[in-house]
Design a protein around this motif. Structure first.
Motif, mmCIF file in Angstrom:
data_model
loop_
_atom_site.group_PDB
_atom_site.id
_atom_site.type_symbol
_atom_site.label_atom_id
_atom_site.label_comp_id
_atom_site.label_asym_id
_atom_site.label_seq_id
_atom_site.Cartn_x
_atom_site.Cartn_y
_atom_site.Cartn_z
ATOM 1 N N LYS A 34 6.283 14.034 1.503
ATOM 2 C CA LYS A 34 7.246 13.049 1.020
ATOM 3 C C LYS A 34 8.487 13.748 0.476
ATOM 4 O O LYS A 34 8.408 14.821 -0.106
ATOM 5 N N ILE B 219 2.320 1.783 -3.494
ATOM 6 C CA ILE B 219 1.321 2.281 -4.446
ATOM 7 C C ILE B 219 1.026 3.753 -4.189
ATOM 8 O O ILE B 219 0.941 4.562 -5.121
ATOM 9 N N HIS B 220 0.893 4.130 -2.930
ATOM 10 C CA HIS B 220 0.612 5.528 -2.616
ATOM 11 C C HIS B 220 1.804 6.417 -2.939
ATOM 12 O O HIS B 220 1.634 7.605 -3.245
ATOM 13 N N TYR C 185 10.797 3.407 2.140
ATOM 14 C CA TYR C 185 9.613 3.218 1.296
ATOM 15 C C TYR C 185 9.890 3.409 -0.179
ATOM 16 O O TYR C 185 8.954 3.431 -0.985
ATOM 17 N N GLN D 153 0.827 -1.209 0.000
ATOM 18 C CA GLN D 153 0.000 0.000 0.000
ATOM 19 C C GLN D 153 0.858 1.253 0.000
ATOM 20 O O GLN D 153 0.580 2.224 -0.717
ATOM 21 N N LYS D 154 1.930 1.228 0.781
ATOM 22 C CA LYS D 154 2.808 2.393 0.848
ATOM 23 C C LYS D 154 3.483 2.633 -0.494
ATOM 24 O O LYS D 154 3.623 3.777 -0.941
ATOM 25 N N PRO E 65 0.269 9.281 -5.544
ATOM 26 C CA PRO E 65 -0.040 9.985 -4.293
ATOM 27 C C PRO E 65 -1.522 10.239 -4.055
ATOM 28 O O PRO E 65 -1.962 10.310 -2.912
ATOM 29 N N LYS E 66 -2.327 10.352 -5.122
ATOM 30 C CA LYS E 66 -3.741 10.708 -4.947
ATOM 31 C C LYS E 66 -4.675 9.507 -5.050
ATOM 32 O O LYS E 66 -5.891 9.668 -5.008
ATOM 33 N N VAL E 67 -4.140 8.302 -5.171
ATOM 34 C CA VAL E 67 -4.994 7.144 -5.352
ATOM 35 C C VAL E 67 -5.724 6.802 -4.047
ATOM 36 O O VAL E 67 -5.170 6.919 -2.960
ATOM 37 N N ARG E 68 -6.983 6.390 -4.171
ATOM 38 C CA ARG E 68 -7.770 5.997 -3.004
ATOM 39 C C ARG E 68 -7.932 4.491 -2.904
ATOM 40 O O ARG E 68 -8.204 3.971 -1.826
ATOM 41 N N ASP E 69 -7.793 3.807 -4.020
ATOM 42 C CA ASP E 69 -7.999 2.359 -4.029
ATOM 43 C C ASP E 69 -6.773 1.669 -4.623
ATOM 44 O O ASP E 69 -6.680 1.495 -5.837
ATOM 45 N N PRO E 70 -5.794 1.260 -3.797
ATOM 46 C CA PRO E 70 -4.595 0.606 -4.314
ATOM 47 C C PRO E 70 -4.899 -0.654 -5.112
ATOM 48 O O PRO E 70 -4.188 -1.001 -6.046
#
Length: 400
Positions: free
Chosen positions: A189, A51-52, A205, A48-49, A56-61
């Motif tokens: 970040k 993918i984010h 990360y 998850q980390k 950076p703006k994704v809500r659903d990995p």
């Protein structure tokens, strides 16, 4: 989101098919079943980390992971990702060793440096020995992260193959796409381009994505499925920007060139540059191109191109077997009557002889320029065998 940690889960990752690519994110084998039980929270958190970090703006990995898992090709995979550094490698020794691994690791670091608009300790050169001469903390950290993810990907692939076909079945070779995103600075970040170039060790990360898929033909080094001759096209174009590094947005940039294709059977489009009224042949969109002249020497472009690792191995094989190589003057269209054989080299093709060359309308021709007079390509066949020898010499195991 599911992380594959058992034999059954690995099978689900590949959906019961040996051709399904394996996706690894930060050393974690990723699958597509979000309802799977028994997950290790640390593994899920790492994916998850990552993918984010890349989005950076994704809500659903899981949506991102599903798109990556179902990508139909390496190009499709890269088109789904943001700007970043990538490289394409191949295995040998039945999927247990990676060819020119140090070359690929250093290319990733160099590309991240370029994307960060920083100066270099070492400029890119044709020799991987010079290319890796500036090893330090940045190189060591990157190497460790990449090798951990490659090990996870190859282990998952070999495990899947043995469960379906038995431990003694030849698993063939794998194509490895290694990608590291380059993320713009924001409030929470430190950008990857900055931490990889200011001399400090990148944060934990820092994400590494690996796509591991079957390589076709699967056993080219054993002579079981040597590639047949291909048809190609020459078109006028500009050298790719930052040609000496490999960044993912090139997949978008080359689309405008790919639309120039004039023959359906053409397997590759080659960039030709007009330099002082001389039509210089640079490279294919996904390969380097070589010419063997009737005078008995080998030639290929050495400037304004991406010098691939297979190109380097071909050059080493040629020198080792006494084949003269001309690098001081790039091949030109005007010399076509002197070409005895032409062939393409890349991680996927290895070495493919060219059957015919079509000159496109952008060069004022729209006609066939050259056709091989001696199929099958006798010199290319010998050089392929010599290059395979170099591949094994340059291979490095990432499995215990």
């Amino acid at each position: 989101m599911k992380v594959a940690d058992t034999h059954d889960e690995v099978l689900k990752v590949t959906d019961g098919s040996a051709r399904r690519p394996v996706l690894v994110v930060d050393s974690v084998v990723v699958g597509e079943d979000p309802a799977q039980q028994g997950l290790e929270a640390a593994c899920c958190s790492a994916v998850q980390k990552a993918i984010h970090f890349a989005f950076p703006k994704v809500r659903d990995p899981m949506t991102i992971l599903w798109d990556l898992l179902t990508s139909s090709s390496p190009s499709d995979f890269l088109l789904r990702l943001p700007q970043g550094a990538y490289t394409v490698a191949r295995t040998c020794r039945e999927g247990r060793s990676v060819v020119s691994l140090a070359f690929h690791e250093c290319r990733l670091l160099q590309t991240l440096n370029v994307l960060g608009n920083n100066s270099f300790e070492n400029s890119f050169s044709e020799s991987s020995a010079q290319f890796v001469s500036g090893r330090g903390k940045r190189y060591t950290f990157l190497r460790e992260r990449i090798r951990a993810s490659l090990k996870a990907a190859l282990n998952a692939r070999l495990l899947h193959h043995s469960l379906y076909y038995g431990n003694h079945a030849n698993s063939g070779e794998a194509l490895l796409l290694i990608y590291i995103p380059s993320v713009e600075a924001n409030d929470d970040k430190l950008p990857i381009t900055r931490v990889c170039t200011d001399g400090s060790i990148p944060p934990k990360y820092l994400p590494v994505f690996v796509r591991c898929s079957e390589l076709r033909p699967p056993s080219i080094e054993h002579g079981l499925a040597a590639p047949g001759p291909v048809d190609i096209e020459f078109h006028l174009g500009r050298p790719r920007s930052k040609a000496y590094v490999k960044y993912s947005s090139w997949v978008w940039e080359r689309e405008s060139f790919e639309c120039r294709k004039e023959r359906p059977q053409s397997a590759e489009l080659v960039i030709v540059s007009n330099e002082n009224d001389e039509l210089v042949i640079l490279e294919g969109l996904t390969s380097n191109i070589f010419f063997f002249y009737t005078e008995g020497f080998l030639a290929t472009a050495s400037k304004d191109i991406l010098c691939g690792h297979m190109r380097e191995l071909v050059l080493k094989a040629s020198v080792a077997h006494g084949i003269p190589v001309r690098l001081d003057h790039p091949p030109c269209i005007a010399e076509y009557k002197s070409w005895s054989e032409v062939f393409l080299v890349s991680a996927t093709r290895l070495l493919s002889p060219v059957r015919s060359i079509w000159v496109g309308r952008s060069l004022g021709k729209a006609q066939e320029l050259w056709k091989s007079a001696n199929p099958p390509s006798l010199f290319a066949d010998r050089l392929r065998a010599w290059t395979i020898e170099q591949m094994h010499l340059a291979a490095e195991s990432v499995l215990d």
